[in-house]
Scaffold this active site. Structure first.
Site, PDB file in Angstrom:
ATOM      1  N   SER A 238       0.833  -1.192   0.000  1.00 57.21           N
ATOM      2  CA  SER A 238       0.000   0.000   0.000  1.00 57.21           C
ATOM      3  C   SER A 238       0.880   1.258   0.000  1.00 57.21           C
ATOM      4  O   SER A 238       1.748   1.401  -0.847  1.00 57.21           O
ATOM      5  CB  SER A 238      -0.941  -0.075   1.204  1.00 57.21           C
ATOM      6  OG  SER A 238      -1.994   0.822   1.082  1.00 57.21           O
ATOM      7  N   ASP A 465      -8.560  -4.331  -6.229  1.00 57.63           N
ATOM      8  CA  ASP A 465      -8.073  -3.764  -4.968  1.00 57.63           C
ATOM      9  C   ASP A 465      -8.915  -2.542  -4.616  1.00 57.63           C
ATOM     10  O   ASP A 465      -9.084  -1.639  -5.435  1.00 57.63           O
ATOM     11  CB  ASP A 465      -6.600  -3.355  -5.121  1.00 57.63           C
ATOM     12  CG  ASP A 465      -5.944  -2.992  -3.805  1.00 57.63           C
ATOM     13  OD1 ASP A 465      -6.547  -2.238  -3.024  1.00 57.63           O
ATOM     14  OD2 ASP A 465      -4.817  -3.457  -3.556  1.00 57.63           O
ATOM     15  N   HIS A 493      -7.090  -6.058  -0.698  1.00 57.37           N
ATOM     16  CA  HIS A 493      -6.001  -5.096  -0.740  1.00 57.37           C
ATOM     17  C   HIS A 493      -4.663  -5.810  -0.635  1.00 57.37           C
ATOM     18  O   HIS A 493      -4.357  -6.409   0.380  1.00 57.37           O
ATOM     19  CB  HIS A 493      -6.185  -4.108   0.420  1.00 57.37           C
ATOM     20  CG  HIS A 493      -5.211  -2.974   0.424  1.00 57.37           C
ATOM     21  ND1 HIS A 493      -4.721  -2.399  -0.723  1.00 57.37           N
ATOM     22  CD2 HIS A 493      -4.633  -2.302   1.457  1.00 57.37           C
ATOM     23  CE1 HIS A 493      -3.906  -1.412  -0.404  1.00 57.37           C
ATOM     24  NE2 HIS A 493      -3.823  -1.345   0.910  1.00 57.37           N
TER      25      HIS A 493
END
Length: 523
Positions: A238, A465, A493
C-alpha cells in the site's frame, strides 16, 4: 491515503481482517546481498567505492552501534533504537529522533541473504506490529533466508508518535457527519477538521515538518547501512510502495530486491488519488454485493447487486437522520457506519463479518458496524486510539498539496466523486478536506518516479483492490525504469502472502534468486 478519515491505504486493519498485504516481481536482478553484522555489532561501510568520510555530517548516524536485545513483548524478536536526525539538512544531536527497530534473525544462517525490511502502509501503520505477522506468516522459504526487520517510521507508533486529539475528541471526530446537507453541517465538518489540525500543531509541532516520506526513506538507508547490507531488500504494501519507490528514487544504486505490493501512483494529485480510491471501494463493494446476493440470508437482499446498493444507501440515509443504538454510550452515525462498511472492503475474508454486522443493523443494532469502524481507526475496547490516523494526516499533508481549497471546492467535487462511487462518493469527497487546514505547508508534490539505475523492481497489483486501484500499479511499473508488473486477478487489498500460490511463488523466486517474473504476468 490522503485523509485520516477513510482514505488511508494500509494493512493495519489486520486485527479485524486477518492479513491484508502482499507483493510480486519481474525483470532480473543477480546481485547478492552482503551478510549483515551480528547482533549488537557495528554495520555499514560507506557506499561501495566511496571514501570513508562520504557520509559527511551524517557519518555519526551511519556508524552508530545498534544495541540489539530480546524484545520484552515479542518472543523470538530482537529490538533496538536507531538514532536519526530530525532534519537531514541540519543534523543536530540536540534534536535527534529515536526510531524503534525490530528484527527476527534468519533461521538458516548458513544460506542467509541479508535483511528484508517490511512496511504495511498507512501512512501511519506500525511496521513492527506488521513484522509480527510477516516474520512468521510469510513463506518459510523467505523467512528462513532473511533477517525479517521493521522500522516504525518517524512519527508512528513506537517512534516518537505524532499526537493530535484525546480519545474523547477522536470519538467525536470519527463520528462527524461527512455528507453535509446544509450550511450548519458544513460548518461543523470544517470545525472538526480545523480542530484536528490545530491539535496536531499543539501536541506535535516539533515533528510536523519532518515526517515526510522522503525523510523516512532516508531513515531506511541508515538502517540498511547499520545491518551491513550493500543494498536494501524490501517488501512494502500500500503506502509502503510509495515509501519503497521513494527510496529507489533517492538511492537507486542501493536498491536491491524491492517488492511494491498494492502500489500507489506518485504522479497523481491528492484529489485524483482520492477519486481513484472512491472508484476502488465501489468496485470492491460491488464484488461483495455480487457474492452476498447468492446467499439466502444476505442482509442486502437477493435480487441484484443494484438492489443491494440501494439497500445500503437506505441504511446509511437512515443513520444520517437518526444514529443507531449500539448497546453502548456511543451511537452509530452515518460516518461510522460507512467507515465500518469500507473497513470490510480491504479483505474478502471480512465479507461474512460485514454481512453479520449489516444483519444486526437491519434489526436496529449498530454494534457490528461500530466494531468494524473502531478496528479501522485502531480504537481498542478501552476507548483508546493508537496514533495511526494522526500520523496518516501528518505524512499525507506534508507529502502533497491539499486535495481541496475549501468547502466550495468540496461541494463542486461531489459530482465527479459520485460518478466514480455512487455509494461512497459524497462521503469521500468531503473527507478530502483535512489537509486544507493543515498548519505546515507541504514539502512534496506529485511527480513521476523513475529510479534510473536501480535493479529490477517488482510491482504487484490486484485487479479489484479497493484502496489502491489496479491502474496505479500499472502506472508505477511503467514509470520505474526497471519496473516489472505482476498482476493478481482477485479481490482485496494487496496480494503477497494472502493465499495465491502463483503470486507467492513469483515473489519468492524474486526475493530468493533476484529473478522477477515476466513483465505483465497475471495470476
Amino acid at each position: 491515503m490522503h485523509t485520516p478519515r477513510l482514505l488511508r491505504t494500509s494493512g493495519t486493519v489486520l486485527a479485524v481482517a486477518g492479513l491484508m498485504l502482499s507483493a510480486c516481481t519481474t525483470g532480473g536482478s543477480t546481485h547478492s546481498a552482503a551478510a549483515s553484522s551480528p547482533a549488537g555489532s557495528l554495520g555499514g561501510p560507506p557506499p561501495s567505492g566511496a571514501p570513508a568520510d562520504s557520509y559527511g555530517n551524517l557519518r555519526s548516524y551511519y556508524e552508530q552501534r545498534l544495541s540489539w536485545r530480546e524484545c520484552k513483548d515479542m518472543p523470538g524478536m530482537q529490538c533496538a533504537t536507531m538514532r536519526v536526525p530530525l532534519d537531514y539538512a541540519h543534523p543536530s544531536a540536540a534534536t535527534d529522533l529515536k526510531l524503534a527497530v525490530t528484527r527476527k534473525r534468519a533461521e538458516d544462517g548458513g544460506k542467509r541473504l541479508g535483511t528484508l525490511l517490511v512496511n504495511p502502509g498507512g501512512p501511519g501503520g506500525s511496521a513492527i506490529d506488521y513484522l509480527q505477522y510477516a516474520a512468521f506468516g510469510y513463506p518459510t522459504a523467505v523467512t528462513s533466508r532473511y533477517d525479517m526487520a521493521a522500522i516504525d517510521p518517524r512519527g508512528v507508533a513506537r517512534s516518537e508518535p505524532v499526537e493530535c486529539l484525546s480519545d474523547s475528541q477522536m470519538d467525536a471526530f470519527a463520528a462527524t457527519d461527512v455528507t453535509p446537507d446544509d450550511g450548519a453541517e458544513v460548518n461543523a465538518l470544517v470545525a472538526a477538521d480545523k480542530k484536528f489540525a490545530d491539535g496536531c500543531e499543539q501536541r506535535s509541532a516539533k515533528l510536523l515538518k519532518h515526517v515526510s516520506t522522503v525523510e523516512s526513506a532516508r531513515d531506511m538507508d541508515v538502517f540498511r547501512a547499520l545491518v551491513g547490507d550493500r543494498k536494501l531488500n524490501y517488501v512494502g504494501k500500500s503506502y509502503g510502495t510509495f515509501l519503497g519507490a521513494t527510496y529507489a528514487e533517492l538511492f537507486p544504486d542501493k536498491s536491491g530486491r524491492l517488492v511494491l505490493d498494492g502500489a500507489v501512483d506518485p504522479s497523481i494529485s491528492a484529489l485524483d488519488a482520492s477519486r481513484g480510491q472512491a472508484s476502488g471501494f465501489e468496485t470492491a463493494f460491488n464484488a461483495f454485493a455480487a457474492d452476498c446476493i447468492t446467499h439466502r440470508d444476505c442482509p442486502l437482499g437477493t435480487k441484484s447487486t443494484a438492489d443491494a446498493g440501494h439497500r445500503l444507501d437506505a441504511l446509511l440515509k437512515q443513520l444520517d437522520g437518526k444514529p443507531m443504538n449500539t448497546g453502548s454510550s456511543r451511537k452509530l452515525t452515518e460516518a461510522l457506519g460507512t467507515t465500518g462498511v469500507i473497513a470490510a472492503m480491504y479483505d474478502e475474508s471480512m465479507w461474512p463479518t460485514l454481512s453479520t454486522a449489516l444483519t444486526k443493523a437491519n434489526k436496529g443494532d449498530g454494534s457490528g458496524l461500530l466494531t468494524l469502524s473502531d478496528t479501522y481507526y485502531e480504537r481498542n475496547d478501552r476507548g483508546h486510539y493508537d496514533n495511526l490516523m494522526f500520523a496518516n494526516a501528518a505524512v499525507n499533508c506534508l507529502d502533497l498539496p491539499p486535495a481541496l481549497s475549501g468547502p466550495q471546492a468540496a461541494e463542486q467535487s461531489v459530482a465527479a466523486f459520485t460518478a466514480e462511487s455512487p455509494h461512497f462518493g459524497k462521503n469521500l469527497a468531503w473527507s478530502s478536506l483535512i489537509c486544507t487546514y493543515w498548519t505546515v505547508p507541504p514539502s512534496g508534490k506529485p511527480h513521476r518516479i523513475e529510479a534510473t539505475g536501480a535493479d529490477p523492481i517488482l510491482v504487484v497489483g490486484t485487479i479489484r483492490d479497493p484502496a489502491t486501484p489496479y491502474a496505479w500499479a500499472k502506472s508505477l511499473a511503467g514509470q520505474l525504469d526497471s519496473g516489472v508488473l505482476l498482476t493478481y486477478d482477485g479481490d482485496g487489498h494487496t496480494a503477497y502472502a494472502r493465499g495465491s500460490n502463483c503470486i507467492d511463488s513469483a515473489v519468492n523466486r524474486y526475493l530468493l534468486e533476484g529473478t522477477p517474473p515476466a513483465d505483465g504476468k497475471t495470476c
